[in-house]
Motif scaffolding. Structure first.
Motif, PDB file in Angstrom:
ATOM      1  N   ARG A  76      44.422  83.719  -4.522  1.00 18.27           N
ATOM      2  CA  ARG A  76      45.473  82.631  -4.663  1.00 18.27           C
ATOM      3  C   ARG A  76      44.866  81.391  -4.577  1.00 18.27           C
ATOM      4  NH1 ARG A  76      50.334  84.388  -1.481  1.00 18.27           N
ATOM      5  NH2 ARG A  76      50.889  82.589  -2.146  1.00 18.27           N
ATOM      6  N   HIS A  77      44.276  81.083  -3.409  1.00 22.43           N
ATOM      7  CA  HIS A  77      43.937  79.774  -2.837  1.00 22.43           C
ATOM      8  C   HIS A  77      42.552  79.874  -2.326  1.00 22.43           C
ATOM      9  CE1 HIS A  77      48.373  79.676  -2.299  1.00 22.43           C
ATOM     10  NE2 HIS A  77      48.184  78.559  -2.956  1.00 22.43           N
ATOM     11  N   HIS A  78      41.897  78.429  -2.171  1.00 25.42           N
ATOM     12  CA  HIS A  78      40.805  78.367  -1.308  1.00 25.42           C
ATOM     13  C   HIS A  78      41.355  78.094  -0.138  1.00 25.42           C
ATOM     14  CE1 HIS A  78      38.338  77.913  -4.768  1.00 25.42           C
ATOM     15  NE2 HIS A  78      38.908  76.795  -5.303  1.00 25.42           N
ATOM     16  N   VAL A  79      40.675  78.400   1.032  1.00 24.68           N
ATOM     17  CA  VAL A  79      41.187  78.220   2.366  1.00 24.68           C
ATOM     18  C   VAL A  79      40.232  77.433   3.146  1.00 24.68           C
ATOM     19  CG1 VAL A  79      42.027  79.478   4.459  1.00 24.68           C
ATOM     20  CG2 VAL A  79      42.622  80.502   2.488  1.00 24.68           C
ATOM     21  N   VAL A  80      40.729  76.465   3.998  1.00 27.53           N
ATOM     22  CA  VAL A  80      40.146  75.641   5.079  1.00 27.53           C
ATOM     23  C   VAL A  80      40.695  76.291   6.304  1.00 27.53           C
ATOM     24  CG1 VAL A  80      39.790  73.487   6.218  1.00 27.53           C
ATOM     25  CG2 VAL A  80      39.876  73.391   3.644  1.00 27.53           C
ATOM     26  N   LEU A  81      39.767  76.925   6.834  1.00 24.22           N
ATOM     27  CA  LEU A  81      40.157  77.629   8.294  1.00 24.22           C
ATOM     28  C   LEU A  81      39.585  76.849   9.480  1.00 24.22           C
ATOM     29  CD1 LEU A  81      41.436  80.196   9.837  1.00 24.22           C
ATOM     30  CD2 LEU A  81      39.322  81.399   9.050  1.00 24.22           C
ATOM     31  N   TYR A  82      40.149  76.296  10.031  1.00 25.76           N
ATOM     32  CA  TYR A  82      39.587  75.356  11.202  1.00 25.76           C
ATOM     33  C   TYR A  82      40.030  75.873  12.644  1.00 25.76           C
ATOM     34  CZ  TYR A  82      43.378  72.151  12.004  1.00 25.76           C
ATOM     35  OH  TYR A  82      44.451  71.715  12.193  1.00 25.76           O
ATOM     36  N   PHE A  83      38.894  76.175  13.452  1.00 28.53           N
ATOM     37  CA  PHE A  83      39.405  76.528  14.630  1.00 28.53           C
ATOM     38  C   PHE A  83      39.218  75.240  15.870  1.00 28.53           C
ATOM     39  CE2 PHE A  83      37.957  80.312  12.444  1.00 28.53           C
ATOM     40  CZ  PHE A  83      38.776  81.355  13.225  1.00 28.53           C
ATOM     41  N   TYR A  84      40.126  75.342  16.734  1.00 27.93           N
ATOM     42  CA  TYR A  84      40.366  74.087  17.644  1.00 27.93           C
ATOM     43  C   TYR A  84      40.523  74.527  19.126  1.00 27.93           C
ATOM     44  CZ  TYR A  84      45.267  73.946  16.795  1.00 27.93           C
ATOM     45  OH  TYR A  84      46.509  74.422  17.065  1.00 27.93           O
ATOM     46  N   PRO A  85      40.335  73.764  20.008  1.00 25.71           N
ATOM     47  CA  PRO A  85      40.181  74.242  21.377  1.00 25.71           C
ATOM     48  C   PRO A  85      41.630  74.292  21.809  1.00 25.71           C
ATOM     49  CG  PRO A  85      38.500  72.716  21.255  1.00 25.71           C
ATOM     50  CD  PRO A  85      39.088  72.708  19.863  1.00 25.71           C
ATOM     51  N   ARG A  86      42.570  73.319  21.645  1.00 28.64           N
ATOM     52  CA  ARG A  86      43.916  73.131  22.369  1.00 28.64           C
ATOM     53  C   ARG A  86      44.774  72.053  21.566  1.00 28.64           C
ATOM     54  NH1 ARG A  86      43.805  71.868  28.399  1.00 28.64           N
ATOM     55  NH2 ARG A  86      46.338  72.138  27.947  1.00 28.64           N
ATOM     56  N   ASP A  87      46.080  72.404  21.463  1.00 27.43           N
ATOM     57  CA  ASP A  87      46.919  71.468  21.141  1.00 27.43           C
ATOM     58  C   ASP A  87      47.103  70.152  22.166  1.00 27.43           C
ATOM     59  OD1 ASP A  87      47.764  73.238  18.907  1.00 27.43           O
ATOM     60  OD2 ASP A  87      49.200  74.254  20.236  1.00 27.43           O
ATOM     61  N   ASN A  88      47.561  69.296  21.514  1.00 23.52           N
ATOM     62  CA  ASN A  88      47.762  67.922  22.237  1.00 23.52           C
ATOM     63  C   ASN A  88      46.502  67.457  23.028  1.00 23.52           C
ATOM     64  OD1 ASN A  88      50.508  67.327  21.802  1.00 23.52           O
ATOM     65  ND2 ASN A  88      51.065  69.313  22.546  1.00 23.52           N
ATOM     66  N   THR A  89      45.309  67.624  22.673  1.00 22.79           N
ATOM     67  CA  THR A  89      44.148  66.913  23.289  1.00 22.79           C
ATOM     68  C   THR A  89      43.886  65.852  22.141  1.00 22.79           C
ATOM     69  OG1 THR A  89      42.638  68.480  22.213  1.00 22.79           O
ATOM     70  CG2 THR A  89      43.185  68.671  24.611  1.00 22.79           C
ATOM     71  N   PRO A  90      43.228  64.790  22.469  1.00 24.65           N
ATOM     72  CA  PRO A  90      43.310  63.708  21.596  1.00 24.65           C
ATOM     73  C   PRO A  90      42.139  64.017  20.136  1.00 24.65           C
ATOM     74  CG  PRO A  90      42.575  62.876  23.700  1.00 24.65           C
ATOM     75  CD  PRO A  90      42.740  64.429  23.828  1.00 24.65           C
ATOM     76  N   GLY A  91      41.154  64.742  20.358  1.00 20.88           N
ATOM     77  CA  GLY A  91      40.541  65.347  19.314  1.00 20.88           C
ATOM     78  C   GLY A  91      40.983  66.259  18.408  1.00 20.88           C
ATOM     79  N   CYS A  92      41.924  67.082  19.123  1.00 22.26           N
ATOM     80  CA  CYS A  92      42.654  68.102  18.255  1.00 22.26           C
ATOM     81  C   CYS A  92      43.838  67.479  17.375  1.00 22.26           C
ATOM     82  CB  CYS A  92      43.054  69.294  19.108  1.00 22.26           C
ATOM     83  SG  CYS A  92      41.595  70.232  19.829  1.00 22.26           S
ATOM     84  N   THR A  93      44.308  66.454  18.153  1.00 27.54           N
ATOM     85  CA  THR A  93      45.560  65.848  17.581  1.00 27.54           C
ATOM     86  C   THR A  93      44.928  64.907  16.415  1.00 27.54           C
ATOM     87  OG1 THR A  93      46.562  65.656  19.635  1.00 27.54           O
ATOM     88  CG2 THR A  93      47.413  64.029  18.080  1.00 27.54           C
ATOM     89  N   LEU A  94      43.823  64.398  16.570  1.00 27.54           N
ATOM     90  CA  LEU A  94      43.184  63.579  15.406  1.00 27.54           C
ATOM     91  C   LEU A  94      42.923  64.395  14.317  1.00 27.54           C
ATOM     92  CD1 LEU A  94      42.039  60.744  14.441  1.00 27.54           C
ATOM     93  CD2 LEU A  94      39.920  61.607  15.637  1.00 27.54           C
ATOM     94  N   GLN A  95      42.347  65.748  14.619  1.00 25.83           N
ATOM     95  CA  GLN A  95      41.805  66.520  13.401  1.00 25.83           C
ATOM     96  C   GLN A  95      43.040  67.158  12.699  1.00 25.83           C
ATOM     97  OE1 GLN A  95      39.823  69.914  14.912  1.00 25.83           O
ATOM     98  NE2 GLN A  95      38.261  70.126  12.802  1.00 25.83           N
ATOM     99  N   ALA A  96      43.998  67.578  13.367  1.00 26.17           N
ATOM    100  CA  ALA A  96      45.549  68.253  12.754  1.00 26.17           C
ATOM    101  C   ALA A  96      46.016  66.858  11.940  1.00 26.17           C
ATOM    102  CB  ALA A  96      46.221  68.549  13.796  1.00 26.17           C
ATOM    103  N   ALA A  97      46.068  65.999  12.641  1.00 26.66           N
ATOM    104  CA  ALA A  97      47.050  64.705  11.653  1.00 26.66           C
ATOM    105  C   ALA A  97      45.960  64.245  10.451  1.00 26.66           C
ATOM    106  CB  ALA A  97      47.083  63.619  12.645  1.00 26.66           C
ATOM    107  N   ASP A  98      44.770  64.274  10.650  1.00 22.21           N
ATOM    108  CA  ASP A  98      44.003  63.978   9.322  1.00 22.21           C
ATOM    109  C   ASP A  98      44.160  64.983   8.334  1.00 22.21           C
ATOM    110  OD1 ASP A  98      42.328  62.079   8.213  1.00 22.21           O
ATOM    111  OD2 ASP A  98      40.587  62.812   9.085  1.00 22.21           O
ATOM    112  N   PHE A  99      43.963  66.251   8.743  1.00 20.56           N
ATOM    113  CA  PHE A  99      44.353  67.363   7.621  1.00 20.56           C
ATOM    114  C   PHE A  99      45.736  67.099   7.122  1.00 20.56           C
ATOM    115  CE2 PHE A  99      40.619  69.956   9.374  1.00 20.56           C
ATOM    116  CZ  PHE A  99      39.796  70.020   8.256  1.00 20.56           C
ATOM    117  N   SER A 100      46.730  67.015   8.150  1.00 22.51           N
ATOM    118  CA  SER A 100      47.984  67.044   7.655  1.00 22.51           C
ATOM    119  C   SER A 100      48.083  65.739   6.411  1.00 22.51           C
ATOM    120  CB  SER A 100      49.087  66.891   8.580  1.00 22.51           C
ATOM    121  OG  SER A 100      48.943  67.963   9.384  1.00 22.51           O
ATOM    122  N   ASP A 101      47.624  64.453   6.888  1.00 27.79           N
ATOM    123  CA  ASP A 101      47.749  63.409   6.073  1.00 27.79           C
ATOM    124  C   ASP A 101      46.954  63.651   4.612  1.00 27.79           C
ATOM    125  OD1 ASP A 101      49.150  61.938   8.092  1.00 27.79           O
ATOM    126  OD2 ASP A 101      47.001  60.969   8.748  1.00 27.79           O
TER     127      ASP A 101
END
Length: 154
Positions: A29-54
């Motif tokens: 059905r879809h291509h999938v970007v599957l990304y693993f990240y250490p923890r919610d609410n850390t600066p790097g993880c927030t930046l990565q999730a926000a960038d993908f969301s944007d």
């Protein structure tokens, strides 16, 4: 160890809304970007999730969905998503079984104590369920753009 060209190991995990995401259902059905990240609410993880969301709509134009995985629980994911206005689906792997399956856990010795940590890693899986790209130990800044370039060529 998963390599480029391997079939992506299938799994099912709950998301921030405690709804089950099953990778097997996305194959075909879809291509999938599957990304693993250490923890919610850390600066790097927030930046990565926000960038993908944007850029989620750009990925959708390429028939691609984005899924993030960390060991945080569903409630923590929901709070993280809501606090930062994230739209990507965040999956909870509290037992770290999928993290182990994908080989993203790494042991390090710190002050004589061996600790296991998650290495920030992204897998790009095509519609046939084949791992086409693996990006390991990535920097969150600019990562979504780098991944989008790869996805747009699938």
């Amino acid at each position: 160890m998963i390599r480029i060209g391997d079939s992506a190991p299938v799994f099912a995990l709950p998301d921030a809304d405690m709804e089950l995401f099953d990778l097997a259902e996305e194959i075909g059905r879809h291509h999938v970007v599957l990304y693993f990240y250490p923890r919610d609410n850390t600066p790097g993880c927030t930046l990565q999730a926000a960038d993908f969301s944007d850029h989620e709509t750009d990925f959708a134009k390429c028939d691609c969905i984005i899924v993030g995985v960390s060991p945080d629980d569903c409630l923590t994911h929901a709070e993280f998503r809501d606090e930062h206005g994230l739209s990507v689906r965040l999956l909870s792997d509290e037992d770290k079984e999928v993290c182990q399956l994908y080989g993203v856990l790494q042991s390090r010795v710190i002050d004589g104590v061996t600790r296991s940590g998650l290495v920030r890693t992204t897998f790009i899986i095509d519609k046939q369920g084949v791992v086409r790209h693996i990006l390991s130990d990535v920097s969150p800044r600019g990562h979504a753009a780098e991944v989008f370039k790869l996805v747009s060529k699938l």
